[in-house]
Design an enzyme around this catalytic site. Structure first.
Site, PDB file in Angstrom:
ATOM      1  N   LYS A   1      59.970  91.167  93.540  1.00 45.23           N
ATOM      2  CA  LYS A   1      59.525  91.039  95.100  1.00 45.23           C
ATOM      3  C   LYS A   1      60.602  90.151  95.777  1.00 45.23           C
ATOM      4  O   LYS A   1      61.584  89.295  95.031  1.00 45.23           O
ATOM      5  CB  LYS A   1      58.540  89.828  95.163  1.00 45.23           C
ATOM      6  CG  LYS A   1      57.813  89.478  96.333  1.00 45.23           C
ATOM      7  CD  LYS A   1      56.692  88.729  96.369  1.00 45.23           C
ATOM      8  CE  LYS A   1      56.092  88.255  97.625  1.00 45.23           C
ATOM      9  NZ  LYS A   1      54.856  87.142  97.727  1.00 45.23           N
TER      10      LYS A   1
ATOM     11  N   SER B   1      50.892  88.962 100.163  1.00 41.88           N
ATOM     12  CA  SER B   1      52.182  89.559 100.504  1.00 41.88           C
ATOM     13  C   SER B   1      53.072  90.165  99.322  1.00 41.88           C
ATOM     14  O   SER B   1      53.997  90.853  99.972  1.00 41.88           O
ATOM     15  CB  SER B   1      52.805  88.085 101.289  1.00 41.88           C
ATOM     16  OG  SER B   1      53.191  87.182 100.022  1.00 41.88           O
TER      17      SER B   1
ATOM     18  N   SER C   1      48.616  85.911  97.343  1.00 40.47           N
ATOM     19  CA  SER C   1      49.648  87.061  97.351  1.00 40.47           C
ATOM     20  C   SER C   1      49.862  87.837  95.990  1.00 40.47           C
ATOM     21  O   SER C   1      50.649  88.808  96.236  1.00 40.47           O
ATOM     22  CB  SER C   1      50.786  86.510  98.111  1.00 40.47           C
ATOM     23  OG  SER C   1      50.650  86.466  99.332  1.00 40.47           O
TER      24      SER C   1
HETATM   25  N1  GLN Z   1      47.530  85.418 102.847  1.00 44.93           N
HETATM   26  C1  GLN Z   1      48.026  84.141 102.612  1.00 44.93           C
HETATM   27  C2  GLN Z   1      49.128  83.816 103.751  1.00 44.93           C
HETATM   28  O1  GLN Z   1      49.261  84.648 104.709  1.00 44.93           O
HETATM   29  C3  GLN Z   1      48.628  83.819 101.245  1.00 44.93           C
HETATM   30  C4  GLN Z   1      50.038  84.406 101.322  1.00 44.93           C
HETATM   31  C5  GLN Z   1      50.606  84.064  99.887  1.00 44.93           C
HETATM   32  O2  GLN Z   1      49.883  83.769  98.825  1.00 44.93           O
HETATM   33  N2  GLN Z   1      52.113  84.116  99.949  1.00 44.93           N
HETATM   34  O3  GLN Z   1      49.535  82.739 103.882  1.00 44.93           O
END
Ligand code: GLN
Length: 483
Positions: free
Chosen positions: A76, A151, A175
């Site tokens: 990532k 994400s 994410s």
């Molecule tokens: N969807 C969540 C956010 O927007 C979690 C994102 C994540 O785990 N990095 O913060």
């Protein structure tokens, strides 16, 4: 070859059926073929991949290999990679070439894994659909008109499309697990501190945790074994030795007690998705597990608490991006204040700005007690709910997401609707707990996930339960149509 798991590829490498260079070429060709259309990668690194693959072949020949030597992987783009752009999905870091490797990258490299590139992601890991990336949205390989989740959506799409057999991800509120569920693969977010955060671009430091996206629990175990462990450069990295996750897989699920949160199966959960989860729980029962219904009293407050704590930490972490030390710098600013304002105005996208504004607000002198302090208290209550539940059950199982993948664009104008995607995944990181998602069926042709959450440092138990399930079922073997 691309349908093989990491474990199978490792065996093929070990017995000389395939070389690391051949594997790298094969997967690079697949990235070339499908990567553009899916937009799963921000950067592909064929030259360094070939060099790493040659070194891996030398190690294999010399008998100095690990199970990951010669295995192609992707990172990532939140992980710093020496000499390679590390953008974090943001215009702010579009020109940032990291001078060093993140701990997770370093360890996988030392084990001989071959990095093929850096995967697309929501900007600064903020999002649930991968539509917040400066590099454009990632498409779900199961249906290109739907989101892959976020994400870590680039990593999830790349693994699901067999562009790479395994990839790293990070999970702050879901994410790893949410995109794993929507792309039909297996993802594990370990206990907070199990994998060093050193060299991972910070979003919300008390929640961020690195983990893996792969097709099977066995592959996740192979990668996690290498990534996990103490690190003097991260004071929150846990000192505990890393168990042999692979050896642990062989034990049967046996007498495990699985907690089921009945409240999760309400109107908010798609009814077909609910049925797939119930079917999966029935498989667990057949394997000898006992189901027990439990309550997590305060879990309903996890989304609001998270959306105070995470933006608060983000607003502080992202203050370093000021156009002075690294990253984007606005041209022609007249003075320092203008430089800051224009740099940050240009460098950050809308969602990141929304989080910085929210975070600054909840930390401001007049509102600190009302929001931030309150959210921290709720966080503590949620941790206590989990601790109480784990006195009665070994793991908690349920849906990973409320629905399968939704259409691109459907939720972009409604942040609250988007935030609610994480309703089942946010509790575990608030409590620092490990959690895993694995494929448990299709809903209208799209994959959905079963989530398992365990007590601190129970990664081995989660992987074992998932492996037991995957020996009984074949959801994890399904490939997206046309892939
Ligand atoms: N969807 C969540 C956010 O927007 C979690 C994102 C994540 O785990 N990095 O913060």
């Amino acid at each position: 070859m691309h349908d093989a798991t990491i474990a199978q590829l490792a065996e093929a490498l070990r017995t000389g059926k395939v070389s690391a260079v051949e594997l790298a070429e094969h997967f690079l060709a697949r990235i070339e073929r499908f990567g553009g259309d899916l937009n799963a990668f921000i950067t592909v690194t064929p030259e360094s991949a070939r060099a790493q693959a040659e070194r891996a072949d030398a190690r294999l020949a010399a008998g100095d290999s690990t199970p990951l030597t010669g295995i192609p992987i992707a990172h990532k783009d939140i992980f710093c990679t020496r000499g390679v752009r590390t953008s974090c999905g943001s215009r702010m870091l579009d020109n940032f070439i990291s001078p060093y490797n993140a701990a997770a990258v370093e360890r996988l490299e030392a084990a001989g894994a071959v990095m093929l590139g850096k995967t697309n992601m929501d900007e600064f890991a903020m999002g649930s659909s991968n539509e917040n990336s400066h590099y454009g949205p990632v498409r779900n390989p199961w249906d290109r008109d739907t989101v892959p989740g976020g994400s870590s959506g680039g990593s999830a799409a790349a693994v699901a499309a067999r562009l790479v057999p395994g990839a790293t991800g990070t999970d702050t509120g879901g994410s790893i697990r949410q995109p794993a569920a929507l792309c039909g693969i297996t993802g594990i977010k370990p206990t907070y501190g199990r994998v060093s955060r050193w060299g991972m671009v910070a979003f919300a430091s008390s929640l961020d945790q690195a983990g893996t996206l792969a097709r099977t629990a066995e592959d996740a175990a192979l990668m996690l074994k290498v990534m996990a462990g103490p690190d003097p450069r991260d004071s929150t990295a846990l000192p505990d030795p890393v168990p042999d996750y692979i050896a642990g897989l062989a034990k049967p699920i046996g007498s495990m007690t699985i907690g089921v949160v009945d409240d999760f199966f309400d109107d908010g959960l798609d009814s077909d998705n609910a049925q797939r989860v119930r079917d999966a729980l029935a498989v667990m029962e057949r394997l000898g597990a006992t189901l027990k219904s439990i309550r997590l009293e305060n879990i309903g407050l996890s989304v609001p608490a998270y959306y105070v704590v995470a933006p608060a930490e983000a607003s502080s972490n992202l203050s370093r991006f000021d156009g002075v030390r690294f990253g984007h710098r606005a041209e022609g600013a007249g003075d320092l204040t203008e430089l800051y304002m224009r740099t940050r105005g240009e460098g950050f996208g809308a969602e990141v700005k929304r989080r910085i504004l929210t975070g600054t607000y909840v930390l401001s002198a007049g509102y600190f007690d009302a929001y931030y302090l309150q959210a921290q208290k709720v966080r503590q209550l949620i941790s206590e709910d989990f601790a109480r539940a784990f006195r009665e059950v070994d793991v908690i199982a349920g849906p990973t997401t409320p629905t399968p993948a939704f259409p691109l664009g459907q939720k972009v104008d409604d942040p609250v609707e988007m935030y609610l995607n994480d309703i089942y995944t946010i509790g575990a990181p608030l409590a620092g707990l490990p959690a895993l998602s694995m494929p448990c069926g299709l809903v209208r042709g799209l994959p959905v996930g079963l989530q398992l959450v365990g007590p601190h440092l129970s990664e081995g138990r989660l992987l074992r339960a998932a492996h037991g399930f995957q020996r009984e079922t074949d959801w994890h073997t399904l490939a997206p149509p046309g892939i």
